[in-house]
Design a protein around this motif. Structure first.
Motif, PDB file in Angstrom:
ATOM      1  N   ARG A   7       0.831  -1.200   0.000  1.00 38.03           N
ATOM      2  CA  ARG A   7       0.000   0.000   0.000  1.00 38.03           C
ATOM      3  C   ARG A   7       0.870   1.257   0.000  1.00 38.03           C
ATOM      4  N   THR A 138     -11.890   3.421   2.925  1.00 39.14           N
ATOM      5  CA  THR A 138     -10.849   2.821   3.767  1.00 39.14           C
ATOM      6  C   THR A 138      -9.440   3.014   3.200  1.00 39.14           C
ATOM      7  N   HIS A 139      -9.317   3.220   1.891  1.00 38.06           N
ATOM      8  CA  HIS A 139      -7.967   3.440   1.363  1.00 38.06           C
ATOM      9  C   HIS A 139      -7.391   4.792   1.814  1.00 38.06           C
ATOM     10  N   ASP A 165     -14.234  -1.187  -1.530  1.00 39.22           N
ATOM     11  CA  ASP A 165     -13.063  -0.381  -1.866  1.00 39.22           C
ATOM     12  C   ASP A 165     -12.306  -1.000  -3.035  1.00 39.22           C
ATOM     13  N   ARG A 168      -5.893  -3.113  -5.524  1.00 38.85           N
ATOM     14  CA  ARG A 168      -4.606  -2.576  -5.981  1.00 38.85           C
ATOM     15  C   ARG A 168      -4.050  -3.489  -7.072  1.00 38.85           C
ATOM     16  N   SER A 196      -5.237   6.548  -5.310  1.00 38.67           N
ATOM     17  CA  SER A 196      -6.185   5.792  -4.485  1.00 38.67           C
ATOM     18  C   SER A 196      -6.028   4.299  -4.713  1.00 38.67           C
ATOM     19  N   ARG A 199      -3.020   3.137  -2.977  1.00 38.15           N
ATOM     20  CA  ARG A 199      -3.214   3.115  -1.524  1.00 38.15           C
ATOM     21  C   ARG A 199      -4.167   2.004  -1.086  1.00 38.15           C
ATOM     22  N   SER A 200      -4.744   1.296  -2.036  1.00 41.17           N
ATOM     23  CA  SER A 200      -5.815   0.347  -1.718  1.00 41.17           C
ATOM     24  C   SER A 200      -5.266  -1.048  -1.436  1.00 41.17           C
ATOM     25  N   PHE A 201      -6.004  -2.094  -1.755  1.00 37.37           N
ATOM     26  CA  PHE A 201      -5.792  -3.397  -1.126  1.00 37.37           C
ATOM     27  C   PHE A 201      -5.658  -4.551  -2.116  1.00 37.37           C
TER      28      PHE A 201
END
Length: 236
Positions: A7, A138-139, A165, A168, A196, A199-201
């Motif tokens: 992240r 959440t990100h 969300d 990534r 974004s 920064r996400s998952f």
């Protein structure tokens, strides 16, 4: 250069303290368009639809949206309720004071959405909550903030909660860069959109967070098109 193995921690322009109200409004109004173009609301609406099917028609649900931005998610929920002939108390929380004026301006008065500025964690304990939803928020949080959020939702939502969300992934990262430039979205959106995603998952990120929050086996992690990870907790 952005690497997607982990992240990203770089701040987004829209979160800056020196952003004007006009710049912020233009940014989140374009983000609402992004949500439409990328089908971002559909997983959350499908979750709420399943809740409606599982609850009595005369039950008035209290649905809390954390991080409502331009308010487009709550508007979509209001339209879903109208189509299903159901009633609900729709409450939104956003910690950025620039969001509320935009959301109130864009939402039809008849929808009776209660937009609030502040931290959802400060919501009065006696105020009932059936569902908590969060879309593309959440990100913006670090891992400790996410863990606190998960714990709060689990404690407050009587029927369940849903986090929607980004995934990534290199394709969505580069694809959004091209799409946002072609469609001429706000410069903040063109900058923050790929960030974004960075920064996400990925699945392992969420699995570790759920384990730390003691939600493994309780909350279900699902991949949704296009490039979404959704965390669903069902209590009914």
């Amino acid at each position: 250069m952005v690497h997607l193995r982990q992240r990203c921690r770089d701040p987004e322009l829209m979160d800056g303290e020196d952003v004007t109200q006009q710049e912020f409004a233009a940014c989140i109004e374009d983000l609402a368009k992004v949500n439409t173009a990328t089908l971002a609301r559909l997983p959350t609406l499908a979750f709420i639809g399943r809740v409606l099917e599982a609850t009595p028609e005369d039950r008035i649900l209290t649905i809390v949206d954390v991080g409502y931005g331009a308010g487009d998610m709550l508007q979509a929920v209001a339209r879903l309720m109208a189509r299903r002939n159901r009633r609900a108390r729709l409450i939104g929380f956003d910690i950025n004071p620039r969001s509320e004026p935009v959301a109130r301006r864009l939402a039809p008065v008849a929808m009776e959405i209660d937009f609030r500025t502040g931290d959802a964690f400060a919501m009065a304990a006696e105020e009932p909550v059936d569902l908590v939803i969060s879309s593309l928020v959440t990100h913006h949080m670090d891992d400790e903030e996410i863990l606190r959020f998960l714990t709060w939702m689990e404690a407050r939502a009587s029927l369940g909660w849903f986090v929607n969300d980004l995934h990534r992934h290199w394709f969505s990262y580069h694809g959004f860069r091209v799409l946002s430039a072609v469609l001429g979205w706000h410069p903040f959106v063109q900058h923050d959109g790929p960030l974004s995603i960075a920064r996400s998952f990925r699945r392992k990120d969420w699995e570790l967070l759920l384990e730390k929050a003691h939600l493994t086996g309780k909350a279900e992690l699902k991949w949704r098109f296009p490039f979404r990870y959704c965390v669903e907790r069902v209590k009914w």
